[in-house]
Design an enzyme around this catalytic site. Sequence first.
Site, short mmCIF file in Angstrom:
data_model
loop_
_atom_site.label_atom_id
_atom_site.label_comp_id
_atom_site.label_asym_id
_atom_site.label_seq_id
_atom_site.Cartn_x
_atom_site.Cartn_y
_atom_site.Cartn_z
N GLU A 45 75.12 106.70 62.16
CA GLU A 45 75.93 105.52 61.96
C GLU A 45 75.95 104.83 63.46
OE1 GLU A 45 77.85 104.27 59.53
OE2 GLU A 45 76.96 105.87 58.18
N CYS B 59 71.75 115.50 52.24
CA CYS B 59 72.91 114.49 52.78
C CYS B 59 72.25 113.44 53.08
CB CYS B 59 73.61 114.85 54.11
SG CYS B 59 74.81 113.68 54.90
N GLY C 69 82.42 113.20 53.58
CA GLY C 69 82.04 114.56 53.77
C GLY C 69 83.10 115.55 54.39
N CYS D 209 75.39 109.79 46.94
CA CYS D 209 76.02 110.62 47.92
C CYS D 209 75.84 111.85 47.50
CB CYS D 209 77.44 110.01 48.15
SG CYS D 209 78.27 110.85 49.43
N1 DGL Z 1 76.87 110.13 52.03
C1 DGL Z 1 77.36 111.23 52.65
C2 DGL Z 1 76.40 112.67 51.85
O1 DGL Z 1 75.31 112.27 51.23
C3 DGL Z 1 77.24 111.40 53.86
C4 DGL Z 1 78.26 110.73 54.66
C5 DGL Z 1 79.62 110.76 54.35
O2 DGL Z 1 80.03 112.06 54.80
O3 DGL Z 1 80.30 110.16 53.67
O4 DGL Z 1 76.88 113.69 51.72
#
Ligand code: DGL
Length: 269
Positions: A152, A182, A44, A74
């Site tokens: 995390e 997200c 992100g 994602c």
């Molecule tokens: N998986 C990402 C999203 O849903 C969140 C984590 C990232 O920034 O990679 O936007």
Amino acid sequence: MRNDLPIGVFDSGLGGMTVLREIHRELPAESTIYLGDTARVPYGIRSDETVRKYCAESVSFLKSRGIKLLVVACNTASSVALESIRAQVDIPVVGVIEPGARAAVASGAHSVAVIGTDATIKSGAYQRAITMLNPDAEVRCRPCPLFVPLAEEGWVDDDVAELVARRYLEELRGTGALVLGCTHYPLFRGVIGRVMGPDTLLVDSAVETALEVRRILAADGILNAGEAQPSHEYFVTDKPQKFALLVERFLGRTVENLSKIQLQTEASR
Ligand code: DGL
């Protein structure tokens, strides 16, 4: 296309497991392969170009395993790379933005807030998807980048998480629905719900995404008939033990069949 091929689910890390959980609930007869690009999370904060490159490498891996449908769990990847991913494969690809937007509009709320990573909010993907479905919707957006490292770290329901949520969400209080745009944000449901108050409906695209997967498999006639036991495999690009620990802690499930892989970069192909 064989009906017993697995569904591929891809995320930048562990957050996509919230989407996988709903797919398992909705489609218990289906086999799945999950890939979390844990070595390069977060996506992100990166440029669109870098996210597209990372996605291409992950998708190549899942494609090589033989899958019948790909879920881009994602939000960041769905926002900036869905078209390039669709161009790379000849199977159905389901992103999470449209299902999330549909769920928000179906809630009947006139004012909708969307929170996500910097890249997701900057892309305008949710804003477009929501106003396409309801041109009268009033959409407000806010990136909340600190939620990803907090998740995390495992700090999802403590005073630190609450302080961060207050700082980010104060300006959004009073909206009818809040899209958790997200993968990691559903883990903060408790804290976010407390900060937003009982009048704001929290929308999570995971359930709607799983329903969309079912619709497509049914329409294409490739639902698994359920003769064979479904299998579930998990791949990460770094720290499998940490992944397994966090999944167990947040989702209460033990991850078996977990392997670490190295994605083939474009340069080495
Ligand atoms: N998986 C990402 C999203 O849903 C969140 C984590 C990232 O920034 O990679 O936007």
